[in-house]
Design an enzyme around this catalytic site. Structure first.
Site, mmCIF file in Angstrom:
data_model
loop_
_atom_site.group_PDB
_atom_site.id
_atom_site.type_symbol
_atom_site.label_atom_id
_atom_site.label_comp_id
_atom_site.label_asym_id
_atom_site.label_seq_id
_atom_site.Cartn_x
_atom_site.Cartn_y
_atom_site.Cartn_z
ATOM 1 N N CYS B 99 75.097 137.963 -10.805
ATOM 2 C CA CYS B 99 73.979 138.101 -11.012
ATOM 3 C C CYS B 99 73.425 137.403 -12.619
ATOM 4 C CB CYS B 99 73.269 139.411 -10.949
ATOM 5 S SG CYS B 99 71.723 139.661 -10.453
ATOM 6 N N HIS B 201 76.091 140.588 -5.255
ATOM 7 C CA HIS B 201 76.877 141.846 -5.641
ATOM 8 C C HIS B 201 76.936 142.738 -4.273
ATOM 9 C CE1 HIS B 201 72.622 143.059 -6.180
ATOM 10 N NE2 HIS B 201 72.928 144.351 -5.855
#
Lengths: 472, 270
Positions: B99, B201
């Site tokens: 991310c 994630h």
């Protein structure tokens, strides 16, 4: 106002009609739609109805503990002889508040009650305060909610702050001194929010934890973003703290909870000491240090509303837990304790209580990834399941739409494969709990929001518990 | 192999730990331990002294963070830690970025206000802040070049940044479901040698163990050890991966009468 308010009459009339129709058609509990309809007709319906209360409205907000604290306040109001209503269904956006208030209005468009005690979503709190002009506001805490993980604590807290700032000058607000971010609201001496605030806090280091959770929401100073030093941690990031950088310290609470005694997950006792130094002993049939904080908040608020310490104690001693907040149910002869665990702080708190206060050899955890749960379940890796695995020899019943993610998390936390039972469906999970529970010891079930609804439905279907609206 | 010791440098665990990123570190530790390898985790934060820990590391991980923290982290990462980190990576140490950690591997990040935040420049790509967030389950078919034993990677994405890869950069994979780097390019993540970045994630590594093993193999090679990894019983990991893939392919329909509920979409990071 000259003559009848036709707009208001229409809003109340149609709103009530929609409410009863949606309940009859089982389109839901009728907890938001009537509010929506009424507001479309008269956008000021909530403000107008709230103005007709003899005492006023008390709003309860914060990430965790709203439902329990509001339920405590309603119980206290009953004991004090006040007529009080609320939104026990937990429908806590402005539409829900409108629907709940509308539900209690009579045909003269008045609410024939002394108080409305309403829990309100943190993000909706500023609007609710602006419309309702409440007599009191309770700000419990600011945690990260897994519904929206990236919603920073700071963003939630700034909404809480703006809610406080919108209060009418004669109102009071009750804040949690142990939560650094809440304690920063009204910290400026001389400010209006400083003068109108009543702080509550826990004051018994014997009830403290070893330290902050592995992933704490707010370990930074809310004023300067330096690192806070905690001398005492009671739950989550709440305790006694000081910032070595800017000097921000936990303010001394006016209302303190002392002599805290925790009796498993079943009950707790504490001695509330008010600003004048007067003490009142209180027993609550709810367990865990977090509920001591809820009880302290309820005490501080109720006494500000005019209740006596004795009335608070008498109400809380026989208090019935709110929907899914340590609610007991029976399944196939075994006792089950339903505990809502909807975000990392709530789950962490429940896990810590289970590790130290509970004796059940089996615990269920149900993880759902519905919209109301938060579709992202990564937060389960931030909670201290390792601590629970180390604390006691337990079997975990894993359930929910993301059972396998949970099982993997449990295995990595140190639960051996033979200590994990895989039961995705609520019925099978309840069966497994009942099978392994020790007689006389309720088996806890930690449930995310929609998992809680599914489990309640399962219990209602089998006749083991009452439907939602009646239960609360 | 029992004497083998690896060191994982966890970059900015305080600032960049938004979406259960701790799970990635736990997965690496767990999978190393099960093979009799010792993986020590070293936290590398914003402190100036922390840079001295970098040369001893056999590999690195950096997770996701909030916008507010990303600027501070970028300054420290590129300025103070950059040189030693780049040296370690040129010696073969794997670096996994997730991310915001992925975005920092590129040349720069252009914020909504037009400010350019410099990145490490390890992957020829850059990120531009977008107005709408890409949020949801994300399913990716990994680049065959990675040699993963199972090509489907699954996780969750939540980012407003749009990452544009320079021509010739290899994406981590193709998007099967979800947004990925830009929401329309069909690409997700990027990798080059021992540097790999992704928006996945959830956390990434526990239920995509093939990628955890990619990191461990590279870390072993960097430590001068045999990169061959013993096979593990991955039935739990596999079950979680399959369940997550199923949830991604067949999400529940939105409940009908909750149209007026939560009006606020996710915001904040990345």
């Amino acid at each position: 106002m000259a003559g009848p308010d036709l707009r208001l009459s229409a809003a109340v009339g149609l709103g009530k009609l929609v409410g009863s129709a949606s309940r009859r058609l089982r389109l839901g509990g009728g907890t938001t739609l009537p509010g929506d309809v009424a507001r479309a007709i008269d956008p000021r319906v909530l403000a107008k109805l709230a103005a007709s209360l003899t005492g006023g409205t008390v709003l309860v907000t914060g990430t965790n503990g709203k439902t329990s604290t509001a339920a405590m306040l309603r119980a206290i109001a009953g004991t004090a002889g006040w007529r009080a209503g609320g939104n026990p269904s937990g429908s806590n956006l402005v539409f829900g508040l409108t629907a709940a208030t509308l539900d209690r209005a009579d045909r003269h468009c008045r609410v024939p009650l002394d108080w409305m005690i309403l829990e309100v979503d943190e993000l909706s709190a500023p609007q609710a305060v602006a419309e309702i002009q409440p007599r009191g506001l309770v700000v419990l805490n600011a945690f990260r909610d897994q519904l929206d993980r990236s919603f920073e604590v700071e963003q939630i807290a700034s909404r809480l702050e703006s809610a406080v700032n919108r209060l009418p000058p004669t109102s009071f607000w009750v804040g949690n001194a142990d939560d650094p971010r809440v304690a920063l609201i009204g910290a400026e001496p001389g400010s209006r929010s400083h003068r109108s605030r009543i702080l509550f806090g826990l004051d018994d280091p014997s009830a403290a934890r070893a330290g902050l959770p592995v992933v704490a929401d707010a370990r930074d100073c809310p004023r300067c973003r330096g690192e806070l030093e905690f001398t005492t941690v009671y739950y989550a990031h709440c305790g006694e703290y000081a910032c070595p950088n800017c000097g921000f310290t936990r303010p001394a609470p006016a209302v303190r909870a002392t002599q805290i005694q925790l009796f498993g997950l079943d009950s707790l006792q504490l001695r509330m000491v008010d600003a004048a130094g007067l003490g009142t002993s209180i027993s609550v049939p709810l367990g865990g240090v977090f509920n001591a904080a809820n009880a302290a908040a309820a005490f501080a608020t109720a006494t500000a509303m005019g209740a006596t310490g004795a009335q608070v104690n008498s109400a809380l001693a026989t208090f019935q837990p709110a929907f899914g907040r340590s609610q007991l149910a029976t399944w196939k002869g075994a006792r089950v304790r339903l505990m809502l665990a909807k975000n990392p702080a709530g789950m962490g708190e429940n896990l810590a209580s289970l590790a130290t206060l509970d004796a059940s050899p089996v615990v269920a955890i149900a993880l759902n990834d519905g919209i109301a749960d938060g579709r992202d379940i990564s937060w389960i890796w931030d909670v201290d399941l390792e601590g629970l695995a180390r604390a006691r020899r337990l079997t975990i019943v894993a359930s929910g739409t993301r059972t396998r993610d949970l099982v993997l998390r449990l295995a990595y936390a140190g639960f051996e494969p033979d200590r994990i039972r895989v039961c995705p469906e609520p019925g099978a999970a309840l069966d497994a709990l009942a099978e392994m529970a020790t007689p006389g010891v309720p088996a806890p079930a930690l449930l995310t929001y929609t998992a809680m609804l599914n489990w309640q439905r399962q219990l209602v279907r089998s006749g083991a518990s009452q439907p939602f609206r009646e239960a609360v | 192999m029992s004497s083998t010791r690896l060191v994982l440098g966890w970059l900015y665990p305080r600032e960049m730990n938004l979406y259960g990123d701790r799970g990635n570190v736990l997965a690496l530790t767990h999978r190393a331990e099960r093979r009799g390898l010792h993986l020590e985790v070293v936290m590398i934060g914003l402190e100036a002294e922390a840079a001295s820990l970098i040369p001893a590391c056999s590999g690195f991980f950096i997770g996701g963070g909030q916008d507010l923290d990303q600027v501070t982290v970028a300054e420290d990462l590129v300025g103070r830690k950059g040189p030693s980190l780049t040296t370690a990576i040129s010696k073969g140490a794997p670096l996994l970025g997730v991310c915001a950690g992925f975005q920092l591997l590129g040349s720069h990040y252009l914020t909504q206000e037009g400010t350019s935040i410099p990145g490490l420049g390890l992957l020829p790509m850059h990120t531009v802040a977008g107005s709408e967030r890409l949020v949801g389950n994300l399913l990716v078919e990994a680049d065959p070049g990675l040699g993963l034993r199972a090509p489907l990677l699954v996780g969750f994405e939540n980012h407003s940044g749009r990452t544009e890869l320079a021509p010739g950069v290899t994406p981590l994979g193709r998007v099967v479901r979800g947004g990925g780097n830009t929401g329309h390019s069909g690409f997700e993540g990027a990798w080059c040698g021992n540097v790999l970045g992704t928006y996945l994630h959830g956390p990434l590594l526990p239920k995509n163990p093939q990628l955890a093993d990619w990191w461990l193999g590279a870390a072993l090679a960097c430590a001068g050890e045999d990169p061959e990894l013993a096979e593990l019983d991955d039935s739990l990991e596999e079950a979680a991966r399959v369940e997550a893939i199923a949830r991604t392919m067949h999400p529940d329909r939105a409940p009908r009468l909750r149209l007026l509920g939560r009006g606020l979409g996710p915001r904040g990071a990345g």
